[in-house]
Scaffold this active site. Structure first.
Site, PDB file in Angstrom:
ATOM      1  N   GLU A   1      17.487  -4.599   9.380  1.00 39.64           N
ATOM      2  CA  GLU A   1      18.073  -5.843   8.877  1.00 39.64           C
ATOM      3  C   GLU A   1      17.294  -6.314   7.659  1.00 39.64           C
ATOM      4  OE1 GLU A   1      19.685  -9.660  11.101  1.00 39.64           O
ATOM      5  OE2 GLU A   1      17.535  -9.870  10.730  1.00 39.64           O
TER       6      GLU A   1
ATOM      7  N   LEU B   1      12.278  -1.252  -2.741  1.00 42.25           N
ATOM      8  CA  LEU B   1      12.686  -2.594  -3.162  1.00 42.25           C
ATOM      9  C   LEU B   1      11.700  -3.185  -4.159  1.00 42.25           C
ATOM     10  CD1 LEU B   1      13.877  -3.926   0.305  1.00 42.25           C
ATOM     11  CD2 LEU B   1      15.332  -3.313  -1.628  1.00 42.25           C
TER      12      LEU B   1
ATOM     13  N   SER C   1       8.400  -8.716  21.702  1.00 38.29           N
ATOM     14  CA  SER C   1       9.592  -9.390  21.185  1.00 38.29           C
ATOM     15  C   SER C   1      10.850  -8.570  21.458  1.00 38.29           C
ATOM     16  CB  SER C   1       9.448  -9.634  19.673  1.00 38.29           C
ATOM     17  OG  SER C   1       8.381 -10.517  19.403  1.00 38.29           O
TER      18      SER C   1
ATOM     19  N   ARG D   1      17.175 -11.269  26.926  1.00 39.56           N
ATOM     20  CA  ARG D   1      17.996 -12.409  26.485  1.00 39.56           C
ATOM     21  C   ARG D   1      19.396 -11.971  26.058  1.00 39.56           C
ATOM     22  NH1 ARG D   1      17.591 -14.314  21.311  1.00 39.56           N
ATOM     23  NH2 ARG D   1      15.522 -13.338  21.161  1.00 39.56           N
TER      24      ARG D   1
END
Length: 215
Positions: free
Chosen positions: A139, A23, A51, A58
């Site tokens: 992502e 990129l 995390s 969650r």
């Protein structure tokens, strides 16, 4: 069970490292052709184990489905100067043969209730390991600098309040998001002037350039 997190995350780190190089290379190619680069800068990270584990609880993600169901273990952010640049970057990513786009979420045209804006792309990226090829989900978030500033602040406050913002704070954040987008809109309207000034400055021909560098 994930017994060795370092081993599990190694392909994700390789994917992030490779994608950052590619990129950033795109930005250099635009600059080499003396064209405006829609990419201002690129960052990337692998989600920390703590995390990942918190999100598994969650979102009710099972460990044996982790690689398929958690799309942001590998994450990259592409920062742009202008809103139009975001969609140019998205078009470029769509045209690449080394990534496979799985999902797109346009939170610029479809703003979240909180005021959050960004363009999310979930990709499948092949990593070449000594044991063979492994396809990794990653992502990519594409946003302007103003959007990124707001999202960074909101993320910090979200951590403090654990997602339960006081009403006044939530309203202020939403107002700040609108102000940030208004800034993006204003900058887009004078885009040609900005780009011309940046070109002159990069070639050392900007008004006052010599005096500014001599101080």
């Amino acid at each position: 069970m994930v017994e060795d997190w370092k081993h599990f995350l190694l392909p994700y780190q390789q994917a992030v490292d490779e994608l950052k190089v590619k990129l950033r290379g795109m930005r250099k190619q635009f600059q080499d052709q003396s064209q405006h680069s829609p990419i201002e800068f690129v960052t990337g990270r692998v989600k920390p184990v703590e995390s990942i584990q918190e999100k598994m609880v969650r979102r009710h993600v099972q460990e044996d489905r982790l690689a398929q169901d958690m799309q942001d273990i590998a994450g990259l952010r592409i920062m742009c100067q202008f809103v139009d640049d975001i969609y140019q970057v998205v078009d470029i990513l769509r045209s690449r043969s080394d990534i496979n786009i799985i999902e797109e979420r346009d939170y610029i045209s479809n703003v979240k209730p909180s005021g959050y804006r960004s363009y999310h792309i979930v990709i499948e990226y092949p990593v070449q390991l000594v044991t063979g090829e492994q396809k990794i989900l990653a992502e990519i978030q594409v946003r302007t600098l103003a959007m990124n500033f707001w999202a960074t602040v909101e993320h910090s406050l979200n951590y403090k309040y654990q997602g339960e913002f006081p009403v006044e704070m939530a309203e202020r954040l939403k107002n700040a998001a609108e102000a940030a987008f208004q800034l993006d809109t204003e900058m887009s309207e004078i885009r040609e002037e900005i780009q011309e000034a940046q070109t002159l400055f990069s070639h050392g021909r900007g008004k006052g350039f010599e005096s500014a560098t001599e101080d």
